[in-house]
Design an enzyme around this catalytic site. Structure first.
Site, PDB file in Angstrom:
ATOM      1  N   HIS A   1       0.909  -1.270   0.058  1.00  0.00           N
ATOM      2  CA  HIS A   1      -0.248   0.070   0.197  1.00  0.00           C
ATOM      3  C   HIS A   1       0.682   1.021   0.060  1.00  0.00           C
ATOM      4  O   HIS A   1       2.149   1.140   0.560  1.00  0.00           O
ATOM      5  CB  HIS A   1      -0.804  -0.049   1.242  1.00  0.00           C
ATOM      6  CG  HIS A   1      -1.919   1.036   1.455  1.00  0.00           C
ATOM      7  ND1 HIS A   1      -1.818   2.207   1.791  1.00  0.00           N
ATOM      8  CD2 HIS A   1      -3.264   0.894   1.133  1.00  0.00           C
ATOM      9  CE1 HIS A   1      -2.902   2.900   1.788  1.00  0.00           C
ATOM     10  NE2 HIS A   1      -3.836   1.880   1.388  1.00  0.00           N
TER      11      HIS A   1
ATOM     12  N   LYS B   1     -10.884  -1.013   9.911  1.00  0.00           N
ATOM     13  CA  LYS B   1     -10.778  -1.909   9.165  1.00  0.00           C
ATOM     14  C   LYS B   1     -11.378  -3.119   9.959  1.00  0.00           C
ATOM     15  O   LYS B   1     -11.455  -4.360   9.458  1.00  0.00           O
ATOM     16  CB  LYS B   1      -9.646  -2.156   8.557  1.00  0.00           C
ATOM     17  CG  LYS B   1      -9.374  -1.156   7.472  1.00  0.00           C
ATOM     18  CD  LYS B   1      -8.246  -1.047   6.724  1.00  0.00           C
ATOM     19  CE  LYS B   1      -7.699  -0.043   5.913  1.00  0.00           C
ATOM     20  NZ  LYS B   1      -8.320   0.266   4.761  1.00  0.00           N
TER      21      LYS B   1
ATOM     22  N   GLN C   1      -5.193  -5.081   6.898  1.00  0.00           N
ATOM     23  CA  GLN C   1      -6.230  -5.982   6.146  1.00  0.00           C
ATOM     24  C   GLN C   1      -6.417  -7.148   7.275  1.00  0.00           C
ATOM     25  O   GLN C   1      -7.292  -8.096   6.873  1.00  0.00           O
ATOM     26  CB  GLN C   1      -5.966  -6.081   4.953  1.00  0.00           C
ATOM     27  CG  GLN C   1      -6.268  -4.928   4.005  1.00  0.00           C
ATOM     28  CD  GLN C   1      -7.721  -4.400   3.990  1.00  0.00           C
ATOM     29  OE1 GLN C   1      -8.674  -5.117   4.229  1.00  0.00           O
ATOM     30  NE2 GLN C   1      -7.717  -3.065   3.621  1.00  0.00           N
TER      31      GLN C   1
ATOM     32  N   ASP D   1       2.557  -4.825   7.562  1.00  0.00           N
ATOM     33  CA  ASP D   1       1.396  -3.850   7.638  1.00  0.00           C
ATOM     34  C   ASP D   1       0.205  -5.014   7.645  1.00  0.00           C
ATOM     35  O   ASP D   1      -0.332  -5.579   6.970  1.00  0.00           O
ATOM     36  CB  ASP D   1       1.304  -3.357   6.170  1.00  0.00           C
ATOM     37  CG  ASP D   1       0.047  -2.700   6.112  1.00  0.00           C
ATOM     38  OD1 ASP D   1      -0.955  -2.589   6.854  1.00  0.00           O
ATOM     39  OD2 ASP D   1      -0.138  -1.604   4.860  1.00  0.00           O
TER      40      ASP D   1
ATOM     41  N   CYS E   1      -4.839   2.305  -3.588  1.00  0.00           N
ATOM     42  CA  CYS E   1      -3.528   2.860  -3.215  1.00  0.00           C
ATOM     43  C   CYS E   1      -2.186   1.986  -3.242  1.00  0.00           C
ATOM     44  O   CYS E   1      -1.704   1.769  -2.605  1.00  0.00           O
ATOM     45  CB  CYS E   1      -3.836   3.144  -1.423  1.00  0.00           C
ATOM     46  SG  CYS E   1      -4.901   4.715  -1.216  1.00  0.00           S
TER      47      CYS E   1
END
Ligand code: PMP
Length: 412
Positions: A129, A232, A209, A206, A370
């Site tokens: 991202h 999220k 998600q 990261d 993104c």
């Protein structure tokens, strides 16, 4: 409620827990399939924040009065919940941020500026991202560190052999997302951590998600940095967190200066507080943190395993339903995939498709998600993306497929 009827997987939650889902959109039932952008909020999360404002609203950590104590207790309890949720042994290794983006910027501006230079390299997956690319480019401008993408196959699988061959002691950091928001690919973060550590590099994952679908265990996966966003994961916007391995956190220089992050201040100089306060200057998003805590309670109550089973079954159903639509190409077909269906449809730009589907009550996202370097790698300007969550049903997918056929008729 929970469970399967034949092949039909029912959501393991009452849909009434999500008040927003009851509305109609352009006269149709709402099929909300934009969960990778943000999830809807259960009533318990909304009420936790309302309760705070109606009963406990006060600043944290500074007041001796009852309201401030209650606010502080709820705020601190959320940190313990998040630490438990991601398997961190010490709640003080979890820092509150505005979200995943700020969490990664914090790593870049503190650890990155202190440890990177022209003799060092950062390897970032080619599916990252922008939030895990641009902060490093900003650091590269100041330090001269080299950034190299780890290649991704046409199917959206990270090239682990390439990574193994390119890891050496010049690599200071490997950055990878746990689940790809654009394609759904699940990356083997534990394996990557082992490989990175073998050459002395650190790993930043990261987890934006993944938190609501398959959260990392930061100890078992041996992570150095883990970045998250509450929104999220059924929590509010504007709040997230960063886990930092305690040995690294201990010596990390402050990020922003201000109240709460200091021990003493004088004109001669300032001494800094211990983590996590050292990294949390100013009044935090108290209601947001409390809402994040309520979202973690929600996830724990439903159970990640049940969520995973339901989403996996929807992914299977959705993959075969979409594959049967003539002219539709699924983008991202990694064998290990989360419930994200990215696709293009011959003759219709994803943006037009998004608008047409909205007319049928189907909320999807279209664009580069993104991930512009990834789109370039796949040779598409954009995709349409249906991303699933715990409250989605096969009916939502049927409604998507119906709307896709209608869109094709409009463009025929
Ligand atoms: N990383 C990934 C994989 C994401 O999907 C997102 C949000 N789309 C982010 C980082 C940024 O999260 P936020 O905007 O909440 O900071």
């Amino acid at each position: 409620m929970a469970g399967s009827v034949g092949q039909v997987s029912l959501p393991p939650v009452e849909l009434a827990e999500f008040p927003i889902l009851a509305q109609r959109v352009h006269g149709n039932r709402l099929a909300y399939l934009d969960n990778a952008a943000t999830t809807q909020k259960p009533r318990s999360v909304i009420e936790s924040m309302t309760h705070y404002y109606e009963h406990d609203n006060a600043n944290v950590h500074r007041g001796v009065h009852l309201l401030s104590q209650r606010a502080t207790d709820a705020f601190d309890a959320a940190r313990v919940k998040l630490a438990q949720f991601i398997g961190a042994q010490n709640p003080n290794s979890v820092l509150w941020t505005k979200g995943c983006t700020e969490a990664i910027n914090l790593v870049a501006q503190t650890w990155g500026l202190a440890n990177l230079g022209p003799d060092k390299r950062i390897l970032l997956s080619a599916m990252e991202h922008h939030a895990n690319i641009v902060p490093w480019q900003m650091v590269a401008e100041r330090t001269g560190v080299t950034i190299t993408p780890i290649p991704v196959s046409d199917e959206g699988v990270l090239d682990i052999d390439w990574l193994r061959a390119n890891l050496d002691e010049t690599v200071a950091l490997v950055g990878v997302k746990q689940i790809c928001n654009a394609l759904g690919t699940v990356n083997p973060i534990g394996e990557i951590a082992t490989m990175a550590h073998a050459v002395g590099a650190l790993i930043l994952v990261d987890g934006a998600q993944a938190l609501a679908h398959a959260p990392a265990n930061v100890v078992a996966d041996d992570l150095d940095f883990y970045a998250m966003s509450a929104h999220k994961a059924y929590g509010p916007t504007g709040v997230g967190a960063l886990y930092v391995r305690p040995e690294i956190l201990r010596d990390l220089a402050p990020y922003q200066g201000g109240g709460d992050m200091i021990r003493t201040v004088s004109w001669e100089g300032t001494t800094y507080n211990d983590p996590p306060n050292r990294f949390e200057a100013g009044t935090p998003n108290i209601a947001g943190v409390i809402g994040f805590g309520a979202a973690l309670d929600f996830l724990t109550r439903i159970g990640i395993d049940r969520i995973h089973l339901h989403e996996e079954s929807l992914l299977e159903y959705g993959t075969s339903a979409l594959s049967a639509v003539p002219g539709l190409t699924l983008r991202g077909t990694a064998p290990c995939k989360a419930a994200i269906l990215s696709f293009t449809l011959d003759g219709i730009h994803p943006h037009d498709l998004g608008t047409l589907l909205d007319g049928h009550g189907v909320a999807i996202r279209s664009g580069h998600h993104c991930c512009m370097p990834l789109m370039k790698r796949l040779g598409v300007p954009a995709t349409a993306r249906a991303s699933l969550a715990v409250y989605n049903t096969q009916q939502d997918i049927d409604q998507l497929v119906f709307a896709l056929h209608e869109a094709k008729r409009v463009f025929a």
